[in-house]
Design an enzyme around this catalytic site. Structure first.
Site, PDB file in Angstrom:
ATOM      1  N   SER A 298       0.824  -1.359  -0.160  1.00  0.00           N
ATOM      2  CA  SER A 298      -0.080  -0.022  -0.021  1.00  0.00           C
ATOM      3  C   SER A 298       0.938   1.294   0.099  1.00  0.00           C
ATOM      4  O   SER A 298       0.620   2.370  -0.549  1.00  0.00           O
ATOM      5  CB  SER A 298      -0.999   0.048   1.003  1.00  0.00           C
ATOM      6  OG  SER A 298      -0.429   0.305   2.318  1.00  0.00           O
ATOM      7  N   ASN A 299       2.020   1.152   0.489  1.00  0.00           N
ATOM      8  CA  ASN A 299       2.872   2.311   0.729  1.00  0.00           C
ATOM      9  C   ASN A 299       3.502   2.600  -0.866  1.00  0.00           C
ATOM     10  O   ASN A 299       3.482   3.741  -1.258  1.00  0.00           O
ATOM     11  CB  ASN A 299       4.148   2.268   1.559  1.00  0.00           C
ATOM     12  CG  ASN A 299       3.564   2.839   2.901  1.00  0.00           C
ATOM     13  OD1 ASN A 299       3.289   3.827   3.193  1.00  0.00           O
ATOM     14  ND2 ASN A 299       3.661   1.827   3.843  1.00  0.00           N
TER      15      ASN A 299
ATOM     16  N   ASN B 275      13.226   4.511   4.342  1.00  0.00           N
ATOM     17  CA  ASN B 275      12.454   3.431   4.882  1.00  0.00           C
ATOM     18  C   ASN B 275      11.367   4.151   5.761  1.00  0.00           C
ATOM     19  O   ASN B 275      11.423   5.280   6.514  1.00  0.00           O
ATOM     20  CB  ASN B 275      13.215   2.654   6.101  1.00  0.00           C
ATOM     21  CG  ASN B 275      12.422   1.476   6.641  1.00  0.00           C
ATOM     22  OD1 ASN B 275      11.740   0.776   5.835  1.00  0.00           O
ATOM     23  ND2 ASN B 275      12.588   1.293   7.807  1.00  0.00           N
TER      24      ASN B 275
ATOM     25  N   HIS C  86       8.644   3.451   9.133  1.00  0.00           N
ATOM     26  CA  HIS C  86       8.562   2.301   9.892  1.00  0.00           C
ATOM     27  C   HIS C  86       7.305   2.987  10.867  1.00  0.00           C
ATOM     28  O   HIS C  86       7.101   4.062  10.994  1.00  0.00           O
ATOM     29  CB  HIS C  86       9.852   2.593  11.110  1.00  0.00           C
ATOM     30  CG  HIS C  86       9.855   1.445  12.171  1.00  0.00           C
ATOM     31  ND1 HIS C  86       9.945   0.057  11.615  1.00  0.00           N
ATOM     32  CD2 HIS C  86       9.436   1.575  13.321  1.00  0.00           C
ATOM     33  CE1 HIS C  86       9.480  -0.551  12.997  1.00  0.00           C
ATOM     34  NE2 HIS C  86       9.515   0.663  14.314  1.00  0.00           N
TER      35      HIS C  86
ATOM     36  N   GLU D 141      23.717   1.738   8.789  1.00  0.00           N
ATOM     37  CA  GLU D 141      24.018   0.386   9.012  1.00  0.00           C
ATOM     38  C   GLU D 141      23.295  -0.156  10.215  1.00  0.00           C
ATOM     39  O   GLU D 141      23.518  -1.639  10.427  1.00  0.00           O
ATOM     40  CB  GLU D 141      25.391   0.379   9.068  1.00  0.00           C
ATOM     41  CG  GLU D 141      26.000   0.735   7.560  1.00  0.00           C
ATOM     42  CD  GLU D 141      27.417   0.495   7.520  1.00  0.00           C
ATOM     43  OE1 GLU D 141      27.994  -0.593   8.353  1.00  0.00           O
ATOM     44  OE2 GLU D 141      28.013   1.286   6.821  1.00  0.00           O
TER      45      GLU D 141
ATOM     46  N   GLU E  49       1.006   7.152   7.106  1.00  0.00           N
ATOM     47  CA  GLU E  49       2.240   6.404   6.374  1.00  0.00           C
ATOM     48  C   GLU E  49       1.998   6.990   5.050  1.00  0.00           C
ATOM     49  O   GLU E  49       3.090   7.501   4.399  1.00  0.00           O
ATOM     50  CB  GLU E  49       2.116   5.103   6.513  1.00  0.00           C
ATOM     51  CG  GLU E  49       2.678   4.370   7.833  1.00  0.00           C
ATOM     52  CD  GLU E  49       2.761   2.963   7.984  1.00  0.00           C
ATOM     53  OE1 GLU E  49       3.598   2.484   6.837  1.00  0.00           O
ATOM     54  OE2 GLU E  49       2.496   2.264   8.729  1.00  0.00           O
TER      55      GLU E  49
HETATM   56  C1  GAR Z   1       3.878  -0.739   6.651  1.00  0.00           C
HETATM   57  O1  GAR Z   1       3.203  -0.428   7.896  1.00  0.00           O
HETATM   58  C2  GAR Z   1       5.156  -0.293   7.212  1.00  0.00           C
HETATM   59  O2  GAR Z   1       5.531   0.738   7.993  1.00  0.00           O
HETATM   60  C3  GAR Z   1       5.900  -1.546   7.795  1.00  0.00           C
HETATM   61  O3  GAR Z   1       5.031  -2.520   7.209  1.00  0.00           O
HETATM   62  C4  GAR Z   1       3.830  -2.339   6.456  1.00  0.00           C
HETATM   63  C5  GAR Z   1       3.719  -2.423   5.259  1.00  0.00           C
HETATM   64  O4  GAR Z   1       2.707  -2.291   4.418  1.00  0.00           O
HETATM   65  N1  GAR Z   1       7.085  -1.840   7.848  1.00  0.00           N
HETATM   66  C6  GAR Z   1       8.003  -2.091   8.872  1.00  0.00           C
HETATM   67  O5  GAR Z   1       7.209  -2.619   9.767  1.00  0.00           O
HETATM   68  C7  GAR Z   1       9.404  -1.941   8.583  1.00  0.00           C
HETATM   69  N2  GAR Z   1      10.198  -2.362   9.738  1.00  0.00           N
HETATM   70  P1  GAR Z   1       2.297  -1.924   2.779  1.00  0.00           P
HETATM   71  O6  GAR Z   1       3.148  -3.221   2.193  1.00  0.00           O
HETATM   72  O7  GAR Z   1       0.939  -1.885   2.689  1.00  0.00           O
HETATM   73  O8  GAR Z   1       2.887  -0.941   2.453  1.00  0.00           O
END
Ligand code: GAR
Length: 200
Positions: free
Chosen positions: A13-14, A106, A108, A141, A173
């Site tokens: 979705s992002n 990224n 989060h 890193e 997000e």
């Molecule tokens: C999102 O909530 C993102 O912030 C999280 O995974 C989801 C992906 O959703 N990422 C993490 O937790 C990374 N540590 P999406 O596939 O619908 O974008």
């Protein structure tokens, strides 16, 4: 125009939010490559449906750096300027990060440095936090650690579970990631120590 690659492992979705904003001209960039380490990731199918170059590069059973070298090779071939991790559920090796210093973003689902790692939303609920949110940051890193580009605060409600909070955070997000990528692609940020601020 920056050449952007998206790395994902799941729903995507992002990725879709970034793609919508780029196609609408909100972000001065083009998506030149989408990579998933999961063949069945819905995000990979969305990328194909939208006509992007989309690769499945399996990570299972491979040493971290072996996989990372395969991905970096493809990123270089595609002459990528900026890499967006969008639900990419793998740690990057130092090798990968050094190939794209301050060029990997990224997202989060917490207000870092609170609740790094897996299930950040569940961690926030279990901790009893009253506010959480999301963070877009450059990747360095260390896990969930690099300079913060943008954060958005989201309240934690009394009857929230991890899923309800995840849903509320996810909406933010999508907006936060678009604005963060715009700031980076438009070259509007400067770094001082680990603080990023608008260029004056
Ligand atoms: C999102 O909530 C993102 O912030 C999280 O995974 C989801 C992906 O959703 N990422 C993490 O937790 C990374 N540590 P999406 O596939 O619908 O974008």
């Amino acid at each position: 125009m920056k050449r952007v690659a998206i790395l994902l492992s799941g729903r995507g979705s992002n990725f879709l939010a970034l793609s919508d904003a780029i196609e609408a001209g909100v972000v001065p960039a083009e998506i030149v490559l989408v990579v998933s380490n999961k063949a069945e990731a819905p995000g990979l199918q969305h990328a194909r449906d939208r006509g992007y170059k989309a690769l499945f590069i399996p990570s299972k059973g491979k040493e971290r750096e072996v996989f990372d070298r395969e991905v970096v090779t493809e990123l270089k071939k595609a002459r990528v300027d900026v890499v967006c991790l969008a639900g990419f559920m793998r740690l990057l090796s130092s090798y990968f990060v050094r190939e794209f210093p301050m060029r990997i973003l990224n997202i989060h689902p917490s207000l870092l440095p609170a609740f790094p790692g897996l299930d950040a939303q569940g961690q926030a609920v279990a901790w009893g936090a009253k506010f959480s949110g999301c963070t877009v940051h450059f990747v360095d890193e260390e896990l969930d650690h690099g300079p913060i580009i943008l954060q958005q605060v989201v309240p934690v409600l009394d009857d929230d579970d991890g899923e309800a909070l995840s849903h509320r955070i996810l909406k933010e997000e999508h907006k936060a990631y678009v604005e963060a990528l715009r700031l980076v692609c438009a070259d509007e940020l400067q770094l001082e120590g680990r603080r990023l601020r608008r260029r004056s």
